[in-house]
Every structure is written in C-alpha cells, then in structure tokens.
Scaffold this motif. Sequence first.
Motif, PDB file in Angstrom:
ATOM      1  N   LEU A   3       3.545  56.410 -68.820  1.00  9.87           N
ATOM      2  CA  LEU A   3       3.170  56.075 -67.435  1.00  9.87           C
ATOM      3  C   LEU A   3       1.735  55.576 -67.360  1.00  9.87           C
ATOM      4  CD1 LEU A   3       4.748  59.097 -65.508  1.00  9.87           C
ATOM      5  CD2 LEU A   3       5.474  56.723 -65.360  1.00  9.87           C
ATOM      6  N   ILE A   4       0.855  56.238 -68.125  1.00  9.15           N
ATOM      7  CA  ILE A   4      -0.561  55.829 -68.132  1.00  9.15           C
ATOM      8  C   ILE A   4      -0.677  54.410 -68.705  1.00  9.15           C
ATOM      9  CG2 ILE A   4      -2.874  56.351 -69.063  1.00  9.15           C
ATOM     10  CD1 ILE A   4      -1.994  59.318 -69.070  1.00  9.15           C
ATOM     11  N   TYR A   5       0.053  54.188 -69.803  1.00 13.24           N
ATOM     12  CA  TYR A   5       0.028  52.872 -70.438  1.00 13.24           C
ATOM     13  C   TYR A   5       0.546  51.803 -69.471  1.00 13.24           C
ATOM     14  CZ  TYR A   5       0.589  49.466 -74.259  1.00 13.24           C
ATOM     15  OH  TYR A   5       0.494  48.356 -75.059  1.00 13.24           O
ATOM     16  N   LEU A   6       1.620  52.171 -68.770  1.00 17.51           N
ATOM     17  CA  LEU A   6       2.250  51.244 -67.817  1.00 17.51           C
ATOM     18  C   LEU A   6       1.281  50.815 -66.717  1.00 17.51           C
ATOM     19  CD1 LEU A   6       5.255  50.263 -67.584  1.00 17.51           C
ATOM     20  CD2 LEU A   6       5.554  52.000 -65.854  1.00 17.51           C
ATOM     21  N   SER A   7       0.448  51.742 -66.302  1.00 12.34           N
ATOM     22  CA  SER A   7      -0.448  51.434 -65.183  1.00 12.34           C
ATOM     23  C   SER A   7      -1.639  50.569 -65.588  1.00 12.34           C
ATOM     24  CB  SER A   7      -0.935  52.726 -64.537  1.00 12.34           C
ATOM     25  OG  SER A   7      -1.623  53.484 -65.495  1.00 12.34           O
ATOM     26  N   VAL A   8      -1.955  50.520 -66.881  1.00 16.17           N
ATOM     27  CA  VAL A   8      -3.122  49.720 -67.293  1.00 16.17           C
ATOM     28  C   VAL A   8      -2.749  48.397 -67.966  1.00 16.17           C
ATOM     29  CG1 VAL A   8      -4.711  51.665 -67.507  1.00 16.17           C
ATOM     30  CG2 VAL A   8      -3.323  50.999 -69.482  1.00 16.17           C
ATOM     31  N   THR A   9      -1.508  48.299 -68.410  1.00 11.10           N
ATOM     32  CA  THR A   9      -1.132  47.067 -69.110  1.00 11.10           C
ATOM     33  C   THR A   9      -0.950  45.913 -68.111  1.00 11.10           C
ATOM     34  OG1 THR A   9       0.366  46.121 -70.732  1.00 11.10           O
ATOM     35  CG2 THR A   9       1.364  47.490 -69.049  1.00 11.10           C
ATOM     36  N   GLU A  10      -1.052  44.682 -68.625  1.00  9.77           N
ATOM     37  CA  GLU A  10      -0.964  43.523 -67.729  1.00  9.77           C
ATOM     38  C   GLU A  10       0.170  42.578 -68.095  1.00  9.77           C
ATOM     39  OE1 GLU A  10      -4.845  41.799 -67.790  1.00  9.77           O
ATOM     40  OE2 GLU A  10      -5.572  43.145 -66.226  1.00  9.77           O
ATOM     41  N   ARG A  11       0.807  42.831 -69.228  1.00  3.11           N
ATOM     42  CA  ARG A  11       1.859  41.910 -69.679  1.00  3.11           C
ATOM     43  C   ARG A  11       3.245  42.443 -69.292  1.00  3.11           C
ATOM     44  NH1 ARG A  11       0.048  37.858 -72.470  1.00  3.11           N
ATOM     45  NH2 ARG A  11      -2.022  37.990 -73.360  1.00  3.11           N
ATOM     46  N   PHE A  12       4.030  41.542 -68.737  1.00  2.00           N
ATOM     47  CA  PHE A  12       5.347  41.952 -68.248  1.00  2.00           C
ATOM     48  C   PHE A  12       6.305  42.376 -69.367  1.00  2.00           C
ATOM     49  CE2 PHE A  12       4.957  39.394 -64.059  1.00  2.00           C
ATOM     50  CZ  PHE A  12       4.196  40.434 -63.527  1.00  2.00           C
ATOM     51  N   ARG A  13       6.130  41.778 -70.547  1.00  2.00           N
ATOM     52  CA  ARG A  13       7.008  42.156 -71.668  1.00  2.00           C
ATOM     53  C   ARG A  13       6.774  43.622 -72.036  1.00  2.00           C
ATOM     54  NH1 ARG A  13       9.674  38.004 -73.775  1.00  2.00           N
ATOM     55  NH2 ARG A  13      10.316  39.184 -75.593  1.00  2.00           N
ATOM     56  N   ILE A  14       5.521  44.050 -71.939  1.00  2.00           N
ATOM     57  CA  ILE A  14       5.226  45.456 -72.248  1.00  2.00           C
ATOM     58  C   ILE A  14       5.819  46.358 -71.158  1.00  2.00           C
ATOM     59  CG2 ILE A  14       3.366  47.139 -72.641  1.00  2.00           C
ATOM     60  CD1 ILE A  14       1.711  44.810 -73.771  1.00  2.00           C
ATOM     61  N   TYR A  15       5.733  45.891 -69.928  1.00  2.00           N
ATOM     62  CA  TYR A  15       6.364  46.625 -68.821  1.00  2.00           C
ATOM     63  C   TYR A  15       7.831  46.901 -69.142  1.00  2.00           C
ATOM     64  CZ  TYR A  15       2.755  46.044 -65.173  1.00  2.00           C
ATOM     65  OH  TYR A  15       1.625  46.115 -64.419  1.00  2.00           O
ATOM     66  N   ALA A  16       8.544  45.819 -69.502  1.00  2.00           N
ATOM     67  CA  ALA A  16       9.986  45.924 -69.760  1.00  2.00           C
ATOM     68  C   ALA A  16      10.252  46.867 -70.934  1.00  2.00           C
ATOM     69  CB  ALA A  16      10.562  44.537 -70.031  1.00  2.00           C
ATOM     70  N   GLY A  17       9.413  46.737 -71.979  1.00  2.00           N
ATOM     71  CA  GLY A  17       9.563  47.606 -73.149  1.00  2.00           C
ATOM     72  C   GLY A  17       9.343  49.065 -72.800  1.00  2.00           C
ATOM     73  N   LEU A  18       8.319  49.328 -71.973  1.00  2.00           N
ATOM     74  CA  LEU A  18       8.009  50.713 -71.599  1.00  2.00           C
ATOM     75  C   LEU A  18       9.108  51.322 -70.724  1.00  2.00           C
ATOM     76  CD1 LEU A  18       4.173  50.509 -70.891  1.00  2.00           C
ATOM     77  CD2 LEU A  18       5.287  51.874 -72.653  1.00  2.00           C
ATOM     78  N   VAL A  19       9.692  50.496 -69.875  1.00  2.00           N
ATOM     79  CA  VAL A  19      10.803  50.996 -69.050  1.00  2.00           C
ATOM     80  C   VAL A  19      11.971  51.396 -69.963  1.00  2.00           C
ATOM     81  CG1 VAL A  19      12.570  50.285 -67.371  1.00  2.00           C
ATOM     82  CG2 VAL A  19      10.179  49.803 -66.915  1.00  2.00           C
ATOM     83  N   GLY A  20      12.221  50.579 -70.992  1.00  2.00           N
ATOM     84  CA  GLY A  20      13.261  50.909 -71.974  1.00  2.00           C
ATOM     85  C   GLY A  20      12.928  52.201 -72.713  1.00  2.00           C
ATOM     86  N   LEU A  21      11.654  52.350 -73.092  1.00  2.00           N
ATOM     87  CA  LEU A  21      11.232  53.566 -73.802  1.00  2.00           C
ATOM     88  C   LEU A  21      11.430  54.797 -72.907  1.00  2.00           C
ATOM     89  CD1 LEU A  21       9.669  54.947 -76.210  1.00  2.00           C
ATOM     90  CD2 LEU A  21       7.602  54.599 -74.859  1.00  2.00           C
ATOM     91  N   GLN A  22      11.078  54.646 -71.645  1.00  2.00           N
ATOM     92  CA  GLN A  22      11.270  55.767 -70.717  1.00  2.00           C
ATOM     93  C   GLN A  22      12.744  56.143 -70.615  1.00  2.00           C
ATOM     94  OE1 GLN A  22       9.388  54.985 -66.940  1.00  2.00           O
ATOM     95  NE2 GLN A  22       7.347  55.379 -67.751  1.00  2.00           N
TER      96      GLN A  22
END
Lengths: 479, 205
Positions: free
Chosen positions: B13-32
């Motif tokens: 969640l912390i990583y999600l709030s500071v990252t700016e790239r949408f691909r990382i967003y999508a990856g983190l949602v998958g990880l969650q």
Amino acid sequence: MTEAAYIFILFFAVSLALGLLVGLIHSKALARTLASFYVLVHIAFTVYCWMHRGETVLDYFTFDTLGLLLQSVLSILTVTTVFHGFIYVSNDSPRTYAIYHAALIALIASMTGAYFANGMTTVWIFVEATTLSVAALIYHDRTAMALEATWKYVFVCSVGIALAYIGILFLGFTVRDARLLHLSFSSITEIAKLANPLYLKIAFVFVLVGYSTKMGLFPMHTVTVDAHTVAPPPISAFISTTLMNVGFLAIFRIYALFSATPILPFMNHVLLLSGFLSLLISAGYMLKAKHNKRMLAYSSLENMGIVAIALGMGGIGYYAAILHIILHSFAKAGLFYQMGQSYKIMGTYNLDESGNYMNLYPAGATALLLGLVCITAIPPSGMFISELLMFKAMVANGNYLYMAVAALLLCFVLYALLTRVLHIVFSEPRTQSLKPREKVNPWQSVSQFVLFGIVILICFTQPAFFRELINDIIQNLPK
Amino acid sequence: MTLMLIIVFAISLIYLSVTERFRIYAGLVGLQGLLLFGISFMQLDRITLATVLFVTIETLLFKVIIVPYLLFNVIRKTGVARVHEKALPSFYSLLMVTLGLLLSIVVSFSMNATPYNLMFFIVSFFAIYTGLFLIISHRKIFSHLIGFLVIENAVLLLSLAIGSEIPMLINLGILLDIFVSVLILGIFVMRLRQQTDDLTILKDD
C-alpha cells in the motif's frame, strides 16, 4: 415453500425473462408491448404483496409496511415513467430503444428486491444491481457528458457501496459469528443491544456515507446531481424518487434497528449534520445552477436534507420524514417529466435560453407552476404538512436555532426555485436556443397533473389507512 | 504466516501511494490479490472443495489474473503510462500515507479488538485510507480505478477478520463488486480516454 415464495420467484423470473427478451430482440414493437406488460405484472405483484403483508419469503425478503409503501410508489411511478419513456425514446434506433427498456425493467426489479430485502447484505446486493442497471440508462444518449456522468455515477456508487459494506462488516464484528452475517434485520436488533457502541457508531457512519450515494444526501450527493443532468428525463424522475427511496430505506432500517441502543443521540446528530449540510449546499448551488434539470437535482438534495433533519429530530419528525419522502417522490417525478417536455418545446435545458413557456405550451407551463407549488411546500402542497411537522418537532425539542437555520436556508431555496421557474414560464429568453423546437400533445401532461393532484390532496386530507401505515412504520422508534 | 502476509500487504500500500507508473499500479494490485489468496486460504477452518473453489475464483482468478490483465490491457490501449504531472509529489504522498497508517493504528487500538484482529483492522483501515487518498489526490481516472480496487481489497481483508467461513451471499456480493469494477469501469476508462482524460465537462454554470 409457500405460495408467496413461488409468486416472488415468479416475479423475478418474469422480470429476467422480459428484460432478456427486450434486450436481445431489437424490436420497438416488442419492447413496447413487453414493457407495458411488465407494468401490469409489477402492479399485480404489488397488490399481491399487500395481500400478504408481514409475510417473509425465502428467508431473505419480508413484505413489511415501509417496503410495501415504497413499492406502491414505485408501481405508480413505473406507469408514468414507462409512458414518458415511450415518448422520449420514440425516435431512437431499435437497438437503443431495446437497451433502454431492458435496463429499465432490470432497474425496477432491482429496486423491488431492495425494498423487500430483510437483511443488510441482501439490500446491499440489490443496491449494487440498481447501480448497474441505472448506469445503462444514464448513458442512454451516448454523449461525452453522459459518459462522464455515468462514469462518476458507477464509480462513486461503487465506492459508496463498498463503504456501506464496511459498515455491514462492523455489524458482523459485533456478532462474532460469520454464519449470522446475512444480518437479517430481526437478528440485528438483538445483536445491537449487546454490541459495543463504538462498533455500532462506526457501522452507522459507514452505512450512512455509503448509501448517501443512493439517497443523494451529503456527503456523496454529487453523483446523483450529475446523473440527473444527463439522464433521460423519465430516468431522472426515477433516480430522484424511487432510487433515492432505496437509499433512504437502507439508512432508515439501520437507524430504526439501532434506535434502541445508546447510540441514538449520536445517530441523530450525524443525521442533522448531514441534513443541514445538504440544505446548505443545495441552497448555494441552486442559486448558481444554469441547467434546469440540475436545479431540480439540487432540489432533491434539499428535500433529502429535510428528510434527514426530520429523522434526526425524532418524535413527530419520524412521521414527517416518511410523509415527505413519499410526497417528494410524486412531486419530483412530475417535475422531471415536465422538464423533458419543456426541452422538446424550448429545445434547451439552459436557463438563459429558456423562457416564454406559458405562450409556447400553456398546459406544460401550468403543470410546471403546480409542480413548483408542490415542491416548494407552499400550501396547498402536501409537503407543507411534512415540513410543518418537521418544524413542530424542532419546537417540541426546543431546537430554535436549528429551526431558524433551516427556515433561512429554505428561504434561499424558495427564492432560487421561484425566480428560475417563473423566468422559464413568463419571461423572454435571455439568449436564443439554436436547437429545433417540437410540439407536445397536452394529453402527455395529464400524468403530471395526477401526480401533483395526489400531493395536493394529502394537504387537505390524509386517509386513515395512510396515517396508520406511517404510524405502523414508526411505531418501534423512540417517542 | 498470516501476519507476515498482512504486513507485506501494508508495504504494498505504501509503495502504491508513492509510485507514479501505471504498470506498477497494475502489478501491485495483482500482488495484493495474491496476498489475499494466501490470507483467505489460511483463514479457512474446514477445507472443502466448495470453499477452496470459491476462494480460488475470488482471489486467484479474479484479483491475480483477470483484474491485472484488464488493467494492463487498459494501459496498453490508452497509452497512458504515468500519473498526472501535477499530481502530488511522492514525498508528500509518503507523508500523507504515513499519517494514515498512524491514524489507522490509533483507531484500531481504540476499538479494543483482539490482538489477532488488530492487525487486520490496522491494515484494512490503512487500505481504505490509501484507496481514498489515491482517488482524491490523483486526477487521472486510471488512478481512481486503482483506488477503488484497493478499497475493494480492504473490504475483503476486513471480511476475513470476521471469521473463517464467509457466507456465500457475501462472497457473491464481493464478486458482483469486482464485476462492476473491472468490466464496467474498465470499459468506461477506455471510452473516456478516447474523448477526455479529465472529468470536467459537467459544471454548475
């Protein structure tokens, strides 16, 4: 299974079958026939539910008085909404005509399910279903504005419903047994009495915030305002009345169940805060709004604010809240149908481009003036009675400051509505609309006069059975 | 083990709030989604075919495979890779989410929850906060969608704290919500991108 359970299943099976038939076979004649048939089915089902009042079917649904009353309002407005829908989409392609009616059938069935659901989770599922079906209707005109409004509606409603669900989960924490988590309203009463008040407070706040997306109440009121602006007028009438009633019902049920717990004063304060902020925002934005339907949308926010304040006041305020929500449904639906007709006549929703309506369409202008009297609670509007009872509750509680603030804010609302509607009816347009104008048959306005007639009738006489029904709904609330 | 998965969820969640790239967003949602699968699986008291199937469909199939696939699809089709240039800088975002985490801890402790539930509460509240923060602080609608998915994950995490057996009705409700979020919102993101990226057409004047 009982006979009522079979009929209940049959109703939803018919809704599903008709919805699918209309949606898959792109024929205007078929859609019109089946939608008309569905109106009859809905009325017959409502009558049947009244005959089995108080009965529980399939464990998850109960034909209780509040559900029946709101279902009856839905049945009446289904007749008028389907009728005005036929006119509104008459020039559409068979495909959009079919999608419109399929989504409308789905919406009506979802609202029916929500009214009779006897558990928090069941309500939640049907509320979610209303979001899906109404999204297709808001997007009907396929414009950029419709797309934006639909996105906002689906998105914020989904967030709101997720928040409401968190409220339901907090009730689950008080149970400590996941098997009870379908949370029938009867089981919540028992649970709530033993529960930690902090959990109940959190649950109530989440449920209120979550379902305020549907009720169109502060803080999640913005989406319904946007949805009203772009949705076809018959659908705006539904969103502003029967769909808002779904949100009210969900909040009211939780309020009623928690009213026997120590958090009653807390709930009242939260409702008052939400109600007054709704009034404040509606008063401010109504003075600013230049879009005729948007102005009516803020009027809905104002009226939901009144309902929340009346509920928060308690005592006679409970009666006022139920009466107000029913009368508002008829008055606002009539006004939205009239807005649809005024658009045809004047070719615009823009306030500056609107005007001279009395000369262009006297029947519609008269209906608009009558609707104005009804919605602003000017006697002989029945809403005058409900607002008077709300003020009476304030006097009874000694809340004179609340009374003064509410009266002041209502004055702003009254000023905004009067000046704008009177401009539309009597003044010349400030700028000319470039859109083509159409003619409307005065017979098409008859339904609005009937709806406003009901609101006015209630000012003079409230039938004994009607009073008994409202008293039955509020009998378990604290006096 | 469950505790460790929940902590990793909080870090995501912390990583999600500071990252700016949408691909990382999508990856983190998958990880969650994967973490939620692990937590759900460990929360099961009785392992039956029905419960395993449901947990697998709800988390592994939907949250780990379908949702990220659709998100990557949206990124590819819309060609939007980063958050808005005027979005809140990462440093301030980090400050805000740290504040949110502290707030979640305070609220959770004040609820007198059992030590086991406490961690569920903290991380669930934190996820709700982060989801709302993403929606409020970002202008692009893709970020809003991610914020909504994070709130959905928070709901699932909170429901897991209640008990081992989530009733079928609730499961259906959650699935319906996921259906709304992915299919409907996904379609609209793509359609909106074709016309506008800012939701600013509807105004009062």
